[in-house]
Structures are given as C-alpha cells and as structure tokens.
Design a protein around this motif. Structure first.
Motif, mmCIF file in Angstrom:
data_model
loop_
_atom_site.group_PDB
_atom_site.id
_atom_site.type_symbol
_atom_site.label_atom_id
_atom_site.label_comp_id
_atom_site.label_asym_id
_atom_site.label_seq_id
_atom_site.Cartn_x
_atom_site.Cartn_y
_atom_site.Cartn_z
ATOM 1 N N GLN A 5 15.228 -12.491 6.733
ATOM 2 C CA GLN A 5 14.215 -11.625 6.059
ATOM 3 C C GLN A 5 12.863 -12.200 5.712
ATOM 4 O OE1 GLN A 5 16.702 -10.974 2.258
ATOM 5 N NE2 GLN A 5 17.850 -9.406 3.391
ATOM 6 N N CYS A 28 11.426 -7.742 14.601
ATOM 7 C CA CYS A 28 12.254 -8.429 13.887
ATOM 8 C C CYS A 28 13.295 -9.306 14.424
ATOM 9 C CB CYS A 28 12.873 -7.287 12.523
ATOM 10 S SG CYS A 28 14.113 -6.372 13.474
ATOM 11 N N GLU A 45 19.744 -5.288 7.937
ATOM 12 C CA GLU A 45 18.561 -5.592 8.325
ATOM 13 C C GLU A 45 17.698 -4.793 9.390
ATOM 14 O OE1 GLU A 45 15.029 -8.052 7.646
ATOM 15 O OE2 GLU A 45 16.830 -7.590 6.332
ATOM 16 N N ARG A 70 16.345 -2.020 7.461
ATOM 17 C CA ARG A 70 15.474 -2.596 6.561
ATOM 18 C C ARG A 70 13.878 -2.776 7.115
ATOM 19 N NH1 ARG A 70 12.709 -6.828 3.781
ATOM 20 N NH2 ARG A 70 13.264 -8.094 5.541
#
Length: 391
Positions: free
Chosen positions: A130, A152, A165, A168
């Motif tokens: 993260q 990401c 994730e 997010r």
C-alpha cells in the motif's frame, strides 16, 4: 515517415528506482526498522527489509553510461542519473529523450511486487504494498500528472486482499496494475485456475489494465532475478551466461500469452485487457498461427479448450503489445495489427536507447504511414490507459 512534432511518445514500460524514504515516510513508526530502508554495506547502497539484504542491481540504472561500464554490481544513488529516483528530474530526462509520457514499473519490489509476496510477515508486506501504491500515485505521478501514468502492485498472496487493493488503487487513480507474467513460480494458482476469478472481475469492474512485464514472476529463462544465478532444470543450459537469458526475455510473455489464450479467462471476462510489457512483437505472427493450428486440430477432444473462440481472435481483442527496438515486428504490422501496438523506452534500463529514443523510433518507424506512427507512439497507449493529452 520520420517522427514529426505532432507525434508524442508515450512509453508504456519505463522503470523508477525507489528513493530511500519511500517506505520510511509511510510505514508506522514501530515498523520502520523492519520496513524497506537503504543501508551502506561495503561502500554500496543496499536495501534492508525484514532481516534480509537485497542488492540494487546495476543494470536497473545504467542510463547515461556507455555499455563498457555496465555490470551487475550494486550502485550507489549518486552513481545514477537523478531521473532514476526523482520524478521532477525524470521529466527533464524525458524531455531530453523526446518522450511525452511514461508508465513506470517498480524496482526494489520486483517488476510485479514479488519481494513482498515472498516476505514472511504478510501484515508488514501488505502495508509495504500500500505504501508503494501511495508513493506512486501521490508523489511520483503527482509531480507531473500529465506526464506520468499511475500504476499499482497488489498483495497477490491473498486474492481477497488483492481485490481490495485493486479497488483502493483504482479509486486513487491507478490505471494499471503489474501482475506476474506467471503466478506459478511464486507458488500461486495458474491462469487456468478459477481461484483468480474475483480478481479478474475486480480488474474488469475498475477498468484496470493488467500489465504483464517479463520477469515479474522473479524468473527469466534459466535464471532467478533474486539470486542472479542459473536455475537447474529450466530451459537454458545451467552454465549459460546471463546473456542467454537476456536474449530470451520475450519468451516469458510468449508462454504467458498462450496460457491465457487457452485458459478460458478471456471468454469469461470480455472486458479484461492485458499489456505485454517488454516482450517485443516480432514473435506474435508465428505464435498466433501456431495457436490457431493447434486449436483447429485438437479442440475436439480436449474438453477444457473453448470450442468456438479462436485464439488469434481472443489475442486481438484482449492483448496490447509493445516494443523497444523491433524492426522485424514493424515490418509485419499488417499481420500483427497496429491498433494495439505501443512503444516502450525502458528508461533507465540497459535495453533503453535514451537519450536517443526518439531518433531510434524514427528510424524503426521510417516506412510506417503517419496515422499508424501516431497510433503506435501515442494514441493506442492513451486509449488503453485512459491517459488523454493535456493541452
């Protein structure tokens, strides 16, 4: 036709070198000592993470150095051009190279984040994943939001966490995630396993492109990126020099592509899109011809092969490809299809032509019509990653 002023280059495969404070500025105070941090050892900068030491590999940051000075020894940060780890300086290096925009893959975590997958403390690893994503979106790309494309990594060891994730990171603005070119070397289910279904669904629903970078599983033909040593039992000879692995890099993505074409994933997820990073394009005509040949002859008795979906049709719908310097592939664009071909610069790695990338691209694309040059250098990438021109 040579590149003109109206041809903007969007590189879909560059790399960033994380600066020493990426995790130290983002992890809770109690975890900073075990989180990734730079230490000095034998006069070299190396990463320390959860009790282990990881070298910084010299070939990751050779931009601006002649090939005679390349090597696999760890670098110090002051030996790199600042654009390796500073986004403001990176944009200056892009200007020098005639490149307008870039998508940058990670370095210390591995191209697909496998360092954190292999970590023993998965709670810490999740926070590290993260933290990298927050750094990439909020610091790296925020420094030049019209020049740097957000991406990401994911906690691939837990599919539920990976889904969370994905959502997010997408909400933060990430356009793509980097995923192992093969999950199997990491001890994960293969592309043929239904375990990934929630993950593929999340990628579809968030419009997240799945970028498969060669070596993102931690392995290249015959070699392990983690040890930089030959792996017995793999395809190359055990005593082969690393040059053999470098020459065969693209084969990682050939294998991944064929697996995906016969996996059923693409039929179940019609809006899923893949970018094949650093795989070149010259191999595509043969692989598609061979896959169609096998499908036509063998699907009748293999009940786990789709009876109706021709592999080449699936490829042309779901796969985007890119190249650095592939003259053979460019000569065969009529077979490959130019509508999903993109350009990559690979800065600051050893395959990059920096600071002469624009000039070399002009040479490779010299016989290509202007509208096709525009598609390959810019618009295919902008459409795939939803990254429009500004101004």
């Amino acid at each position: 036709m040579p590149l003109q002023d109206h041809h903007q280059i969007v590189s879909v495969d560059d790399h960033l070198i994380e600066h020493p404070r990426v995790w130290q500025e983002r992890l809770p105070e109690a975890l900073k000592e075990r989180g990734p941090r730079i230490i000095e050892k034998d006069g070299k900068h190396q990463w320390a993470y959860d009790g282990n030491i990881y070298p910084t590999i010299g070939l990751n940051a050779v931009a601006g150095k002649p090939p005679a000075e390349w090597g696999l020894d760890p670098f110090r940060y002051e030996q790199m051009v600042p654009g390796c780890y500073d986004p403001v300086e990176r944009v200056k290096d892009m200007d020098t190279d005639g490149v307008q925009a870039a998508l940058c893959f990670p370095s210390f975590p591995g191209f697909g984040g496998n360092i954190f997958h292999r970590a023993s403390d998965k709670d810490l690893a999740l926070l590290c994943v993260q933290a990298w994503n927050d750094f990439n979106v909020d610091e790296w790309c925020a420094a030049a939001p019209d020049r740097l494309i957000p991406m990401c990594i994911i906690p691939m060891w837990d599919i539920g966490l990976a889904v969370e994730e994905v959502r997010r990171a997408a909400a933060k603005g990430a356009r793509t995630l980097t995923f192992p070119d093969s999950p199997v070397p990491l001890g994960l289910p293969s592309f043929h396993n239904d375990a990934w279904e929630p993950f593929w669904t999340a990628c579809e629903e968030t419009d997240m492109v799945v970028s498969l970078h060669f070596g993102s599983s931690g392995h290249v033909p015959g070699y392990s990126f983690s040890t930089m040593q030959a792996v017995p039992g793999q395809m190359t000879m055990p005593d082969a020099p690393f040059a053999v692995a470098i020459a065969l890099f693209a084969t990682n993505l050939m294998w991944s592509t064929v697996d995906l074409l016969f996996s059923g994933v693409l039929q179940r997820h019609p809006n899923l899109r893949f970018s094949l990073a650093e795989g070149g394009i010259g191999w595509i005509p043969y692989i598609l011809e061979r896959c169609d040949f096998v499908w036509d002859r063998h699907r009748h008795y293999m009940h786990n092969i789709d009876f109706d979906a021709r592999p080449s049709d699936l490829f042309r719908k779901h796969m985007w490809e890119c190249f650095i310097d592939d003259e053979f592939g460019v000569r065969n664009l009529d077979v490959i299809g130019a509508d999903k071909v993109m350009l990559e610069i690979d800065f600051p790695h050893s395959d990059s032509n920096w600071p002469n990338s624009r000039r070399r691209a002009a040479e490779v694309l010299a016989t290509v019509p202007d509208d096709v040059v525009t598609a390959i250098t810019e618009t295919n990438a902008r459409e795939l990653f939803r990254f429009p021109r500004v101004g």
